[in-house]
Design a protein around this motif. Structure first.
Motif, PDB file in Angstrom:
ATOM      1  N   GLN A   1       1.326   4.396  -3.703  1.00  0.00           N
ATOM      2  CA  GLN A   1       1.292   5.415  -3.572  1.00  0.00           C
ATOM      3  C   GLN A   1       2.810   6.500  -3.615  1.00  0.00           C
ATOM      4  OE1 GLN A   1       0.415   5.771   0.733  1.00  0.00           O
ATOM      5  NE2 GLN A   1      -1.811   4.941   0.553  1.00  0.00           N
ATOM      6  N   SER A   2       3.858   5.244  -3.584  1.00  0.00           N
ATOM      7  CA  SER A   2       5.555   6.058  -3.632  1.00  0.00           C
ATOM      8  C   SER A   2       5.466   6.009  -5.414  1.00  0.00           C
ATOM      9  CB  SER A   2       6.544   5.557  -3.003  1.00  0.00           C
ATOM     10  OG  SER A   2       6.306   3.724  -3.695  1.00  0.00           O
TER      11      SER A   2
ATOM     12  N   THR B   1       0.971  -1.282   0.234  1.00  0.00           N
ATOM     13  CA  THR B   1       0.339  -0.131   0.436  1.00  0.00           C
ATOM     14  C   THR B   1       0.754   1.164  -0.111  1.00  0.00           C
ATOM     15  OG1 THR B   1      -1.207  -1.540   1.135  1.00  0.00           O
ATOM     16  CG2 THR B   1      -1.597   0.892   0.995  1.00  0.00           C
ATOM     17  N   THR B   2       1.624   1.463   0.996  1.00  0.00           N
ATOM     18  CA  THR B   2       3.147   2.453   1.048  1.00  0.00           C
ATOM     19  C   THR B   2       3.591   2.182  -0.124  1.00  0.00           C
ATOM     20  OG1 THR B   2       3.003   1.460   3.164  1.00  0.00           O
ATOM     21  CG2 THR B   2       4.191   3.206   2.114  1.00  0.00           C
TER      22      THR B   2
ATOM     23  N   ALA C   1      -4.153   1.617  -7.109  1.00  0.00           N
ATOM     24  CA  ALA C   1      -3.183   2.027  -7.641  1.00  0.00           C
ATOM     25  C   ALA C   1      -3.441   2.463  -9.036  1.00  0.00           C
ATOM     26  CB  ALA C   1      -1.697   1.478  -7.735  1.00  0.00           C
TER      27      ALA C   1
ATOM     28  N   GLN D   1       3.023   6.621  -8.395  1.00  0.00           N
ATOM     29  CA  GLN D   1       2.759   6.837  -9.041  1.00  0.00           C
ATOM     30  C   GLN D   1       2.459   7.495 -10.035  1.00  0.00           C
ATOM     31  OE1 GLN D   1      -0.329   9.425  -6.756  1.00  0.00           O
ATOM     32  NE2 GLN D   1      -1.655   9.493  -8.689  1.00  0.00           N
TER      33      GLN D   1
END
Lengths: 183, 126
Positions: free
Chosen positions: B51-52, B47-48, B85, B54
């Motif tokens: 997000q990084s 998940t983290t 994502a 994109q």
């Protein structure tokens, strides 16, 4: 006498097509060891991969149901890891089909909701079972009954006919629950 | 994010998450004693990580031979993260491989793909 008793038991099981039957305290470690033996036996008999996978999956879900839901357990409250649940699990063949059967003691108060779940699944055709599986697996809320339902739906998906089940009340509090699944 | 490699054990799959290369793979069998304990940290990192990255390309490979229902639930959670994502601009490809005669794993691939709209899904027979 000792040998003849046990030989008779062995032969009876063999005649009934039983590959193995385990009765007693079952742990995750026992599940793993029995599963490994089952895979080896099916591989030696050159059972096709799809059937092997279906039998193995039903075996794992049934064994985990015993481990999680049997009311006949030995556990110390401070040692959840040491919890041992008791039950019966049998794998065999009958008229050319594999079956996996299990049985365990459970609380009568939990039998009615279980029976409702089983009846709901029994009432679905294979497309309905698949749709129900997808519906439940996509739900984000985790709960005891959800885990149990998904396991039952998986078992029904791998079966070639509706799940057979039965209850036998033992006393006011407990009942013996069993299930037999043909692959 | 640091790459994560966990070798396959008897009841858990090989985890080969090369975050540095945008290439994540799960291979083998999954029926760990505690699926939440095994998959929970992976899902959190995923998940983290998503997000990084994109807008970048991401390739995810699932080469699984068997998984129990608790693991299926965890895999679905991962797939939902990947779809999220992809929806927000990452170009995600998910390659689901199955053995030639394994109709159970093929069907699971089809099942999981119904959750995907933005992820590019490939069902690959090996």
């Amino acid at each position: 006498m000792l040998a003849s008793d046990h030989y008779r038991m062995t032969m009876e099981n063999k005649q009934r097509g039983i590959i193995f039957s385990f009765n007693g305290f079952i742990s995750e470690g026992i599940l793993f060891a029995l599963g490994k033996a089952l895979k080896k036996k099916m591989a030696a008999d050159e059972i096709n991969a799809g059937t092997m996978k279906r039998v193995f999956s039903v075996f794992v879900e049934q064994a985990q149901n015993i481990i999680r839901y049997s009311a006949d357990t030995l556990a110390r409250e401070d040692q959840e890891d040491c919890r041992l649940s008791s039950g019966l699990i049998t794998v065999g063949t009958e008229a050319g089909r594999f079956f996996v059967a299990c049985g365990n003691v459970m609380l009568r108060s939990q039998a009615q909701p279980l029976q409702a779940r089983l009846e709901k699944i029994r009432g679905l055709d294979s497309a309905g079972i698949k749709a129900y599986y997808l519906e439940r697996i996509k739900e984000t809320v985790e709960s005891d009954s959800l885990g149990a339902s998904l396991g039952l739906i998986e078992i029904a998906r791998r079966a070639s006919e509706p799940i057979r089940y039965d209850f036998l009340d033992i006393d006011g509090l407990t009942t013996f629950y069993c299930m037999k699944v043909f692959i | 994010m640091e790459n994560r490699f966990i070798p396959a054990l008897e009841r858990s799959p090989e985890v080969d998450f090369r975050y540095g290369e945008n290439h994540l793979a799960l291979r083998g069998e999954a029926y760990p004693e505690d699926a939440a304990a095994f998959f929970g940290p992976l899902l959190k990192d995923l998940t983290t990580y998503c997000q990084s990255i994109q807008g970048q390309d991401l390739l995810v490979e699932f080469q699984l031979e068997y998984f129990n229902t608790s693991s299926a639930k965890a895999l679905m959670n991962m797939i939902q993260v990947l779809e999220g994502a992809a929806r927000s601009g990452t170009r995600v490809a998910l390659r689901w491989t199955f053995q030639k005669d394994d109709d159970v794993m093929r069907e699971f691939g089809e099942d999981f793909s119904t959750e995907l709209e933005h992820v590019h899904f490939q069902l690959v027979q090996i």
